[in-house]
Design a protein around this motif. Structure first.
Motif, PDB file in Angstrom:
ATOM      1  N   UNK A 198      12.384 -10.373   0.966  1.00 11.61           N
ATOM      2  CA  UNK A 198      13.263  -9.676   0.015  1.00 11.61           C
ATOM      3  C   UNK A 198      12.608  -9.577  -1.357  1.00 11.61           C
ATOM      4  N   UNK A 199      11.866 -10.611  -1.750  1.00 10.25           N
ATOM      5  CA  UNK A 199      11.207 -10.588  -3.056  1.00 10.25           C
ATOM      6  C   UNK A 199       9.954  -9.722  -3.032  1.00 10.25           C
ATOM      7  N   UNK A 200       9.226  -9.733  -1.910  1.00 10.60           N
ATOM      8  CA  UNK A 200       8.061  -8.857  -1.786  1.00 10.60           C
ATOM      9  C   UNK A 200       8.498  -7.399  -1.906  1.00 10.60           C
ATOM     10  N   UNK A 201       9.633  -7.066  -1.271  1.00 13.73           N
ATOM     11  CA  UNK A 201      10.137  -5.684  -1.348  1.00 13.73           C
ATOM     12  C   UNK A 201      10.612  -5.366  -2.764  1.00 13.73           C
ATOM     13  N   UNK A 202      11.268  -6.316  -3.405  1.00 11.96           N
ATOM     14  CA  UNK A 202      11.707  -6.094  -4.790  1.00 11.96           C
ATOM     15  C   UNK A 202      10.499  -5.871  -5.699  1.00 11.96           C
ATOM     16  N   UNK A 203       9.438  -6.620  -5.461  1.00 12.26           N
ATOM     17  CA  UNK A 203       8.226  -6.430  -6.251  1.00 12.26           C
ATOM     18  C   UNK A 203       7.635  -5.052  -6.005  1.00 12.26           C
ATOM     19  N   UNK A 204       7.534  -4.674  -4.728  1.00 15.36           N
ATOM     20  CA  UNK A 204       7.019  -3.351  -4.382  1.00 15.36           C
ATOM     21  C   UNK A 204       7.822  -2.259  -5.088  1.00 15.36           C
ATOM     22  N   UNK A 205       9.143  -2.384  -5.064  1.00 16.81           N
ATOM     23  CA  UNK A 205       9.995  -1.358  -5.686  1.00 16.81           C
ATOM     24  C   UNK A 205       9.807  -1.310  -7.193  1.00 16.81           C
ATOM     25  N   UNK A 206       9.464  -2.443  -7.786  1.00 17.74           N
ATOM     26  CA  UNK A 206       9.406  -2.504  -9.250  1.00 17.74           C
ATOM     27  C   UNK A 206       8.072  -2.054  -9.833  1.00 17.74           C
TER      28      UNK A 206
END
Length: 369
Positions: free
Chosen positions: A324-332
């Protein structure tokens, strides 16, 4: 007495047979331990003319480190693979055995970082085993590869801890890199450790797993502001063991895998057994020295912008670097281009678990850009 003598005789025969078998196995391993990388051969048994298969123990910024370079055609693009851990390089032969090697597509450099790997010796001061120094070492390797293979840019792939090392390498010298590929992407590791702890605590409670519950309660929930570096590292080791219990990697390490590892000629006899017979805290000090830095890594804060294309490959059940955090980082992040690849029913090292999909992304996506 006769019965006891017969039993003793059979015990000696059995022990002798076991010792003889072990001796034969060790002899076979010794014969296949030249320490010379296995070359790429054509169908006639001749070495491919543009191929390369070598390793070298280099002194990089004052510290011995090993690089292994393998590729079927030196005209291919160059890929630098940055291992995780910290301090956990995998023998290059593993990629071939599992089936995710990219040596037909790239000239691949497997780099073993300072404080870990087979080039390590205790002359390296602990004070030099830092993230900043490893980043500089990686840029030294990058320049070496560019000059050796006459490339303006190379590709860089980081796995786990290697995603943090790679991120700062690209930030420091973006012009040297064609693209970044992250696997098991670190993003906000302090928060990831908390989410990971919550995951295993919940799973252990569901299963009434009193052993794991007692272990988890014993170390407490991260962060660990009052623990020493060693205590923090040991706590994370315990939590990781429970993660593997409830999110086991889909990797089959059977007899054939072990056999091929021990029969690979790229390592010497002593190198094959070194990780087993040496104290890991002495032989691979980077893990203990760098884990607190790894634990506190926050790329969401420190590396919000990339100047190269970014590709992130993540398992949907990764609780080492929470998905979930890897995806949040990718999105940001901002980047010239970026693409997210989610591997279903996968954990932390997707290339081991789904080698065909991993290779297809390189073939059909990354190299097609």
């Amino acid at each position: 007495m006769k019965i006891l003598k017969r039993i003793g005789k059979w015990i000696l025969i059995i022990l002798g047979s076991i010792i003889s078998l072990i001796a034969v196995i060790l002899l076979i391993i010794r014969i296949n331990s030249s320490g010379v990388e296995e070359p790429f051969l054509d169908k006639h048994g001749n070495i491919l003319p543009n191929s390369i298969a070598m390793h070298e123990d280099m002194v990089i910024n004052g510290a011995p480190q090993r690089i292994t370079i393998r590729g079927k055609d030196i005209n291919n693009p160059v890929l630098l693979q940055v291992h995780g851990g910290p301090g956990s390089p995998a023998p290059p032969a593993i990629s071939k055995i599992v089936g995710f090697d990219l040596e037909d597509l790239f000239t691949v450099c497997y780099w073993e970082q300072r404080g870990s790997g087979l080039a390590y010796n205790d002359s390296i001061p602990d004070s030099t085993i830092t993230l900043n120094q490893i980043v500089d070492d990686g840029l030294f390797v990058t320049d070496y590869l560019k000059k050796t293979f006459n490339k303006d840019k190379i590709y860089i792939e980081g796995t786990s801890w290697g995603t943090t090392v790679s991120a700062f390498m690209v930030q420091k010298d973006p012009e040297s890199f064609q693209a970044y590929i992250g696997i098991g992407q670190m993003a906000n590791q302090p928060l990831s450790e908390q989410l990971s702890y919550d995951f295993v605590m919940t799973e252990a409670q569901k299963q009434n797993d009193t052993i794991s519950l007692n272990q988890l309660k014993g170390i407490g929930r991260p962060p660990y502001p009052n623990k020493s570096n060693i205590e923090m590292t040991n706590a994370c080791d315990i939590e990781r063991m429970v993660v593997v219990k409830y999110a086991p990697p889909r990797i089959n390490i059977g007899f054939n895998f072990i056999k091929q590892m021990f029969l690979d000629n790229g390592l010497t006899f002593s190198e094959k057994f070194a990780p087993m017979i040496n104290n890991p805290e002495v032989f691979y000090p980077a893990y203990k020295l760098l884990w607190p830095k790894c634990f506190n890594s926050n790329l969401m804060r420190d590396v919000p912008e990339w100047k190269v294309p970014v590709y992130l490959l993540q398992g949907d059940n990764d609780h080492f670097t929470e998905t979930s955090l890897a995806k949040a980082y990718f999105d940001s992040i901002t980047a010239p281009s970026k693409k997210w690849y989610l591997f279903e029913n996968a954990t932390h090292a997707v290339q081991f678990e789904y080698p065909k999909k991993y290779r297809s992304i390189y073939i059909n996506e990354i190299l097609e850009k």
